[in-house]
Design an enzyme around this catalytic site. Sequence first.
Site, PDB file in Angstrom:
ATOM      1  N   ASP A  79       0.873  -1.121   0.095  1.00  0.00           N
ATOM      2  CA  ASP A  79       0.112   0.049  -0.110  1.00  0.00           C
ATOM      3  C   ASP A  79       0.968   1.406   0.145  1.00  0.00           C
ATOM      4  OD1 ASP A  79      -2.872   0.681   0.263  1.00  0.00           O
ATOM      5  OD2 ASP A  79      -1.890   1.806   2.010  1.00  0.00           O
TER       6      ASP A  79
ATOM      7  N   GLU B  86      14.540 -15.783   0.190  1.00  0.00           N
ATOM      8  CA  GLU B  86      14.896 -16.894   0.963  1.00  0.00           C
ATOM      9  C   GLU B  86      13.890 -17.804   1.082  1.00  0.00           C
ATOM     10  OE1 GLU B  86      15.466 -15.549   5.197  1.00  0.00           O
ATOM     11  OE2 GLU B  86      16.709 -13.517   4.262  1.00  0.00           O
TER      12      GLU B  86
HETATM   13  C1  NOJ Z   1      -4.455   2.906  -0.750  1.00  0.00           C
HETATM   14  C2  NOJ Z   1      -5.630   1.827  -0.516  1.00  0.00           C
HETATM   15  O1  NOJ Z   1      -5.876   1.464  -1.963  1.00  0.00           O
HETATM   16  C3  NOJ Z   1      -6.672   2.833  -0.271  1.00  0.00           C
HETATM   17  O2  NOJ Z   1      -8.048   2.159  -0.290  1.00  0.00           O
HETATM   18  C4  NOJ Z   1      -6.340   3.450   1.223  1.00  0.00           C
HETATM   19  O3  NOJ Z   1      -7.601   4.450   1.588  1.00  0.00           O
HETATM   20  C5  NOJ Z   1      -5.044   4.036   1.045  1.00  0.00           C
HETATM   21  N1  NOJ Z   1      -4.020   3.487   0.443  1.00  0.00           N
HETATM   22  C6  NOJ Z   1      -4.543   4.244   2.748  1.00  0.00           C
HETATM   23  O4  NOJ Z   1      -4.061   2.952   3.107  1.00  0.00           O
END
Ligand code: NOJ
Length: 540
Positions: free
Chosen positions: A198, A250
Site C-alpha cells: 500500500d 529466502e
Molecule cells: C491505498 C488504498 O488502496 C486505499 O484504499 C487506502 O485508503 C489508502 N491507500 C490508505 O491506506
Amino acid sequence: MIYQVYPRSFRDFNGDGIGDLQGITAELDQVAELDIDALWLSPFFCSPQLDGGYDVSDYCDVDPIFGTLADFDDLISSATTRGLRIIIDLVPNHCSQEHRLFKRALAAQPGSAERELFIFRDGTGEAGVLPPNNWQSHFGGPAWTRIVEADGEPGQWYLHLFDSSQPDFNWDNRAVHEEFERILRFWLDRGVAGFRVDVAHALVKATGLPDWGGRADGGSTPGFPFTDAPMFGQPGIHDIYRRWRSILGEYDGERILCGEASVDPLTRLADWVREDQMHQTFNFSYLAAPWDPTELRRIVTASLEAFDSVGAPTTWVLSNHDVVRHTTRFGQGHTEPHRNGDGIGPDDHQPDHDRGLRRGIAASMFMVGLPGGVYLYQGEELGLPDHTQMPHHFRQDPAYHRTGGNRLGRDGCRVPLPWTTEGPSLGYSPNGQSWLPQPEGWAALSREAQQSDPQSVLSLYKKALSTRRQHGLGSGSLAWAENHSTDTCLAFVNNDILIILNMGDTEYLIPDLPVLVRSDMASTSSRMLAPEECIWLQVV
Ligand code: NOJ
Ligand code: CA
C-alpha cells in the site's frame, strides 16, 4: 492474471452483513473458473475499520469480523488445491491509532523511543497551535493532528497522510524496518505468495519535512511536479524494497511484491520494479487513460517501453476499490478520468449505463489481450457498474466525512457482490444483511443469472481469459498492426492473435479471419466491427 478480492464485499458467510474469509473459501470454485493465477486480498487484519481495514491495529492477526487465522490457513490450503495463490495487502506507511505501538507512543514523552516510531513534531505559531507544516491529508483537511499529553495539556502533533486515525510510521527508524520484516516473515511462513504494498511511494519523507504547495496525492500541478513532492518517491525508499526482495528470496516457490505506487511519469515508476526490488507495480496511467485511441496507444507504448527497460512485466488495470468502476467511468460522456476518491452520487449527472457497459467491456477485452500482468477487480467479470444512486447516509469512506461531503468517496465501487437472482442481498449474505445497499436491478447481473447465459459478460470473460492462457498472451509481445489502425481504431498483434478495438462511431471492415472473442457476444455481423466493440481474430 490476478483477481482482487475486497473481502468485506465479496461474500458474507456467517450472516453479519460483512464479507469474510470463509465466504471467500466457499466461492473459490467460482473464481477458479476465471482461469486466474492468484487472488489479492485487500486487508483483513485487526482494524477499527475506519478506512476499510487500511487502518491496521494488528498486522499478524485476522479481524474477528473476517474470521480467524485458522480460517486464513483454510483459505490458503483450499486455494492451493485449486492451483491458486494468495497475495495479501501490506500497509507499511501507517497503522491504526489503535495499534499498540501508537498507543504506547501517545502515553510516552516527546522525544522518547516510543514516539520515534511515528512522526511527532512540536507545532508552530504561538504555543504550538499551528501544525508543523502545510501538508494536507489525501482524504481532505490537514495531515497533522494535535494530541493531548499525559498532563492533560495540548502537546505535539503527529503526521497522517491519510485519515487522522492512520498515523504514519517513521521509516528513518531501524526499529520500524525490523517490525515490518517480522510481519513479512509471519505471513510468508503461513504460505502467502506475496504482498501488494500500500502507498509504496510514501514511506520515506524528505528530511526537515519542507512545506508542499502541490496536491495532497502528489499529482503534478503547474509549479509542483510530482518529482518534487517531499512525501513521495524519496530515494531512500528503494533500499527498503531491496531488503524485502531479499527476504522473499529466502522462501521457496514464487513470492512477489507488487507496489501500489502512484508515481509519474512511467519512466520513473519503473524504478520500483528494477530487478532487485518489486516484481510488479500497478500501472495507474493505464487506469486513467481516456476513451481516446491516440492517448491509449501512447500510454500502452510508453508503459511497455518503461517496464521493458528494467526487465519487468508491464501491468494493466482498469478498476479497483479506490476508483469509480470503469463500466461507469466510460459512460460519463466526457474524456475526463475520475480522480481517486471522487464517486458519483444521486445529485450528479448520471452516466449512460449502456454506453459505459459497452465501452467498458470492449476496453476489458483490449486489456486482457495485452502482454504482461492483468489485475481484475471483483465484479468486473459481471460487468458491474458503480452504485451511483447510493443515499448519502450509507457512506462510510473517510474521504466523504473529512470533506463534509464534498467528495463522495469510494463506497460506490465497494458494493457487495450479487451471487444469486433471489433474496434481499442476492446471495451475498445468508440472511440478507449487507453493509452497503445493492442498486436496483442487480439480480440480472448476478453470477447465477450470468452463469447459464452464453452471451453474458461472465461468459465473455471466461472465454477471453482461457483464450489468453491457451495462446500465451501474458508472456507474448505487442506489435501495433498499422494496417488496421485508423483515427478511431487501435489494432495490435500478440502472438497469433490480432486484436482490434473500435473507439469510433462508425463500423470498421475487419479481415476475414476466424473470430476467437468479441466483446459484443450477440453480434451477428461477420465482417463489420461495430462502434465500441473489440474483437480477437486468429492470425493464420
Ligand atoms: C491505498 C488504498 O488502496 C486505499 O484504499 C487506502 O485508503 C489508502 N491507500 C490508505 O491506506
Ligand atoms: Ca460475515
